[in-house]
Design an enzyme around this catalytic site. Sequence first.
Site, short mmCIF file in Angstrom:
data_model
loop_
_atom_site.label_atom_id
_atom_site.label_comp_id
_atom_site.label_asym_id
_atom_site.label_seq_id
_atom_site.Cartn_x
_atom_site.Cartn_y
_atom_site.Cartn_z
N GLU A 271 0.82 -1.22 0.00
CA GLU A 271 0.00 0.00 0.00
C GLU A 271 0.85 1.27 0.00
O GLU A 271 0.88 2.01 0.98
CB GLU A 271 -1.03 0.00 1.14
CG GLU A 271 -0.49 -0.42 2.48
CD GLU A 271 -1.56 -0.70 3.51
OE1 GLU A 271 -2.60 -1.29 3.16
OE2 GLU A 271 -1.36 -0.33 4.67
N PRO A 272 1.51 1.55 -1.12
CA PRO A 272 2.32 2.77 -1.21
C PRO A 272 1.44 4.02 -1.31
O PRO A 272 0.38 3.98 -1.93
CB PRO A 272 3.09 2.57 -2.52
CG PRO A 272 2.22 1.69 -3.35
CD PRO A 272 1.55 0.76 -2.37
N GLY A 273 1.89 5.08 -0.69
CA GLY A 273 1.24 6.38 -0.85
C GLY A 273 2.20 7.33 -1.55
O GLY A 273 2.04 7.71 -2.70
N ARG A 274 3.28 7.66 -0.82
CA ARG A 274 4.27 8.62 -1.32
C ARG A 274 4.78 8.27 -2.72
O ARG A 274 4.88 9.14 -3.58
CB ARG A 274 5.45 8.65 -0.34
CG ARG A 274 6.54 9.64 -0.71
CD ARG A 274 7.80 9.43 0.15
NE ARG A 274 7.51 9.13 1.53
CZ ARG A 274 7.29 10.06 2.47
NH1 ARG A 274 7.36 11.32 2.18
NH2 ARG A 274 7.01 9.70 3.72
N ARG A 310 5.63 19.49 5.82
CA ARG A 310 6.70 18.49 6.00
C ARG A 310 8.02 19.07 6.50
O ARG A 310 8.63 18.50 7.42
CB ARG A 310 6.93 17.70 4.70
CG ARG A 310 5.69 16.99 4.17
CD ARG A 310 6.01 16.00 3.06
NE ARG A 310 6.72 14.85 3.57
CZ ARG A 310 8.01 14.63 3.39
NH1 ARG A 310 8.74 15.46 2.69
NH2 ARG A 310 8.57 13.57 3.90
N TYR A 314 9.07 17.56 10.05
CA TYR A 314 10.09 16.50 10.06
C TYR A 314 11.47 16.97 9.61
O TYR A 314 12.33 16.13 9.32
CB TYR A 314 9.70 15.35 9.11
CG TYR A 314 8.27 14.94 9.07
CD1 TYR A 314 7.71 14.20 10.12
CD2 TYR A 314 7.46 15.26 7.98
CE1 TYR A 314 6.38 13.80 10.05
CE2 TYR A 314 6.13 14.85 7.92
CZ TYR A 314 5.60 14.13 8.96
OH TYR A 314 4.29 13.72 8.89
N CYS A 344 2.84 32.90 11.30
CA CYS A 344 3.33 33.49 12.54
C CYS A 344 3.94 32.42 13.47
O CYS A 344 3.40 32.14 14.54
CB CYS A 344 2.14 34.16 13.21
SG CYS A 344 2.60 35.21 14.56
N GLU A 345 5.00 31.80 13.01
CA GLU A 345 5.69 30.76 13.78
C GLU A 345 7.15 30.83 13.37
O GLU A 345 7.45 30.83 12.16
CB GLU A 345 5.20 29.35 13.39
CG GLU A 345 3.78 29.03 13.71
CD GLU A 345 3.57 28.43 15.08
OE1 GLU A 345 4.55 28.03 15.73
OE2 GLU A 345 2.40 28.38 15.50
N TYR A 373 1.64 14.12 0.87
CA TYR A 373 1.59 14.75 2.19
C TYR A 373 1.82 16.26 2.07
O TYR A 373 2.45 16.86 2.94
CB TYR A 373 2.59 14.09 3.15
CG TYR A 373 2.39 12.59 3.22
CD1 TYR A 373 1.27 12.06 3.84
CD2 TYR A 373 3.29 11.71 2.63
CE1 TYR A 373 1.05 10.68 3.88
CE2 TYR A 373 3.09 10.33 2.66
CZ TYR A 373 1.97 9.83 3.29
OH TYR A 373 1.77 8.47 3.32
N1 LLP Z 1 -0.31 2.18 4.97
C1 LLP Z 1 -0.47 2.65 6.22
C2 LLP Z 1 -1.20 1.86 7.19
C3 LLP Z 1 0.08 3.90 6.56
O1 LLP Z 1 -0.07 4.36 7.80
C4 LLP Z 1 0.79 4.64 5.59
C5 LLP Z 1 1.36 5.94 5.92
C6 LLP Z 1 0.91 4.10 4.28
C7 LLP Z 1 0.36 2.86 4.02
C8 LLP Z 1 1.61 4.82 3.17
O2 LLP Z 1 2.94 5.11 3.47
P1 LLP Z 1 3.90 5.69 2.33
O3 LLP Z 1 3.98 4.69 1.23
O4 LLP Z 1 3.30 6.96 1.86
O5 LLP Z 1 5.20 5.92 3.02
N2 LLP Z 1 3.27 12.52 6.64
C9 LLP Z 1 4.50 11.76 6.54
C10 LLP Z 1 4.25 10.33 6.18
C11 LLP Z 1 3.28 9.65 7.13
C12 LLP Z 1 2.86 8.30 6.65
C13 LLP Z 1 1.74 7.77 7.49
N3 LLP Z 1 1.30 6.47 7.08
C14 LLP Z 1 5.43 12.44 5.56
O6 LLP Z 1 5.06 13.50 5.04
O7 LLP Z 1 6.54 11.97 5.32
#
Ligand code: LLP
Length: 415
Positions: A271-274, A310, A314, A344-345, A373
């Site tokens: 389950e990729p997001g990024r 971000r 981080y 304002c930070e 993100y």
């Molecule tokens: N599956 C689950 C259960 C998750 O919690 C996440 C991300 C993903 C998949 C997808 O992860 P990815 O492939 O995108 O790394 N806001 C942070 C990243 C937080 C990710 C939270 N969970 C950032 O901007 O780096």
Amino acid sequence: MKVYFTEQTNFYGNSKPSELLKEYGSPLYVYNESILRQRCREMAGLVSYPNYKSNYSIKANSNMELLKIVREEGLHADAMSPGEIHLLLAAGFRPDEILFVANNVSAEEMQYAIDKGVLVSCDSLSQLRLYGRLDPGGRVAVRFNPGVGAGHHAKVITGGKETKFGINPESIDEVKATLKEYRLRLAGINQHIGSLFMDPSSYLQAARTLLNIAANFEDIEFIDMGGGFGIPYRKQEGQQRLDLVEAGRGLSQLMEDWTANYGKRVRLKIEPGRYIVAECGVLLGTVHAVKQNSGKTFIGTDIGLNVLLRPAMYDSHHDIEFYRNDAILKSDKVHTATVVGNICESGDILAKSRELPEAAEGDIIGIMDAGAYGYSMSSNYNNRLRPAEVLIDLDGNPRLIRRRDTLEDLMRGFL
Ligand code: LLP
């Protein structure tokens, strides 16, 4: 030689950055459809194991038009909230293409998923019992914590001993007893060890652990290894891409070996997001002030932490390009500057003490790899308006895919 991503990819298609800002306002999220589709295809074809599907984790970016493209590319999706389920259904995903990876959800939220026919993954014994009470005899998934974590920052590591996520493997017997008590059928198990790995070894190690856990359960349908696939945020320094061939081969091999023992092919999911959306997005903004404070140069822009959180949250690195008269500033004249927003930070910092070309008032700034993100973590802090989002289509033409907030939007919730 520095690499200029937008030049290399003809990112803005037939438009110039200044035309986009003029038409849609500054700041502005710009997405490139061709890059998005390519990343979808890379994930869809990652492994050769026959029964495989990539989900897309929509928390990274849930713009409706992007979701429709991801769906067209044949990916399924995971959701973290009823809101994400709602958007996915609106984008045309079928309920059985969605996995609700629940974390500390209320009975109402869990019931919402059940009513919609969306499979729920429970990540604690108490939530599994809640599921059992709501849907005795039903079909459920369970999230385990493999005891391995990985990620670019402590705040995004979600596996290992010190996180709130997942059920520990020591509790397998209790999981089994709970499933039995409520006559639940275990459809699959999942994990997510953290976000942004550039070396597949920790992911593969966690995958091996999850497979060992899976072997304890009879007749499951799927194993979901989670997301975390990294992208090179430091392209200007020549950072290499994640080796997808190695990751894909490793996963296929693990699955083949495991299947031989288990006696049945289950479905492998990730389950990729990024990885899907980060690189298809550039955040454009405007330089409004350049000043010296105590010998330090500050470049003041309209990209506050409300627009891109971000770096402040981080210390994340995003490559930066400046445009003057729509040409990338590549001048040899560089200086050390800190790029900041309009919030304002004092932590409202996009890039700290970075070697950058000498930008001036009126220049346009582009923040690379902002598709993941970025908008999804944006807010109205300081009562700032969230920007518009624009898609550069396959013909290179821009299309508005979310309008900019208006002042009226700030009043929307008041009675
Ligand atoms: N599956 C689950 C259960 C998750 O919690 C996440 C991300 C993903 C998949 C997808 O992860 P990815 O492939 O995108 O790394 N806001 C942070 C990243 C937080 C990710 C939270 N969970 C950032 O901007 O780096």
